[in-house]
Design an enzyme around this catalytic site. Structure first.
Site, mmCIF file in Angstrom:
data_model
loop_
_atom_site.group_PDB
_atom_site.id
_atom_site.type_symbol
_atom_site.label_atom_id
_atom_site.label_comp_id
_atom_site.label_asym_id
_atom_site.label_seq_id
_atom_site.Cartn_x
_atom_site.Cartn_y
_atom_site.Cartn_z
ATOM 1 N NE ARG A 1 7.837 9.286 18.263
ATOM 2 C CZ ARG A 1 7.954 10.534 18.114
ATOM 3 N NH1 ARG A 1 6.566 11.523 18.684
ATOM 4 N NH2 ARG A 1 8.701 11.650 17.548
ATOM 5 C CG ASN B 1 8.069 13.061 -4.813
ATOM 6 O OD1 ASN B 1 8.600 13.215 -5.294
ATOM 7 N ND2 ASN B 1 8.897 13.704 -3.966
ATOM 8 C CB ALA C 1 9.898 5.709 3.689
ATOM 9 C CG HIS D 1 -8.524 -9.393 -10.332
ATOM 10 N ND1 HIS D 1 -8.995 -9.257 -12.264
ATOM 11 C CD2 HIS D 1 -7.116 -8.459 -10.770
ATOM 12 C CE1 HIS D 1 -8.672 -8.745 -12.813
ATOM 13 N NE2 HIS D 1 -7.133 -8.120 -11.863
#
Length: 266
Positions: free
Chosen positions: A264, A164, A241, A196
């Site tokens: 789960r 996306n 998300a 780094h």
């Protein structure tokens, strides 16, 4: 800029100028103006594009005409909404293609949103790898970013995998491999390095930790997920998300959170 990009860019700009002149000759002033402005965005010193815009400007002292409809309405009425949307996005895709400098890019993406490929390493795209999604935020303003930062870095993206808008994938050398048929939400980030050194005394100029990233087939990754170095994600899994994936996950599970943990099995 790579030799290929140096060769391609003038050809693309010349083609845009030729089309603009053709459109102007046929009275399609709005399209010509848009193309001239896109050329100037890519090459501000282009005198031909500047002259074309000057030709479109009204003469000093000319009587003012009735206010026209907004440009987007005139174009939509004449060509239809899909054509107008393509006219707005396609020059942006060309621009980022010209700006891409990765000399070892294999495969051709489906670039619905602009995608920038940079770095001296290798980027290998399978069949039908897609970047961008129209019905998602920042489709017309953002871009996707893929960087193989060192010569030994390799990024492999499997067949039919979709990313996306505003996705970012960066390898510093350990390597990133994404399987087939994956779905990745907007604003995802995938890294194979800390970039780094974590030691405060060597934060700049030290040796960052690196480890390869392996993502299996048919993995569904939600919006704004970060996948960090050394992670393996098994096939068919789902990442919620906003998750930060710092440790490996098995196949066929749903994981979420920061750090991501299995919620789960599927």
């Amino acid at each position: 800029m790579s030799a290929d990009a140096q060769t391609t860019r003038p050809l693309v700009l010349r083609r845009a100028l030729t089309i603009a002149s053709e459109r102007l000759g046929r009275g399609r002033v709005d399209e010509a103006e848009l193309l001239y402005r896109q050329v100037l965005d890519a090459d501000p010193a282009n005198t031909e594009a500047a002259a074309g815009l000057a030709e479109l400007a009204p003469a000093p002292g000319a009587a003012s005409a009735p206010a026209p409809r907004p440009l987007h309405r005139r174009l939509a009425r004449r060509f239809g909404r899909p054509a107008v949307e393509a006219l707005a996005q396609r020059p942006r895709v060309w621009k980022y293609r010209i700006l891409s400098t990765c000399p070892r890019l294999e495969g051709t993406p489906i670039a619905l949103q602009p995608v920038l490929f940079v770095g001296p390493g290798a980027v290998v795209l399978g069949e039908g790898v897609q970047f961008g999604w129209k019905r998602s935020p920042l489709f017309y303003t953002g871009y996707c970013y893929v960087e193989a930062a060192r010569p030994e870095a390799v990024i492999e993206l499997g067949d039919r995998t979709e990313f996306n808008n505003n996705s970012m994938i960066k390898s510093e050398g350990a390597g990133i491999r994404v399987g087939r048929d994956g779905l990745f939400g907007a604003h995802i980030e995938i890294f194979d390095s800390n970039f780094h050194d974590l030691d405060p005394a060597h934060r700049v100029g030290g040796r960052p930790q690196m480890a390869p990233v392996e993502i299996g087939d048919n993995v569904f990754v939600g919006m704004s997920v970060k996948i960090l170095k050394g992670v393996t994600i098994g096939p068919d899994s789902v990442i919620g998300a906003g998750a930060v994936v710092a440790t490996s996950l098995p196949a066929g599970v749903i994981a979420a959170g920061n750090p991501a943990r299995v919620v789960r099995e599927l």
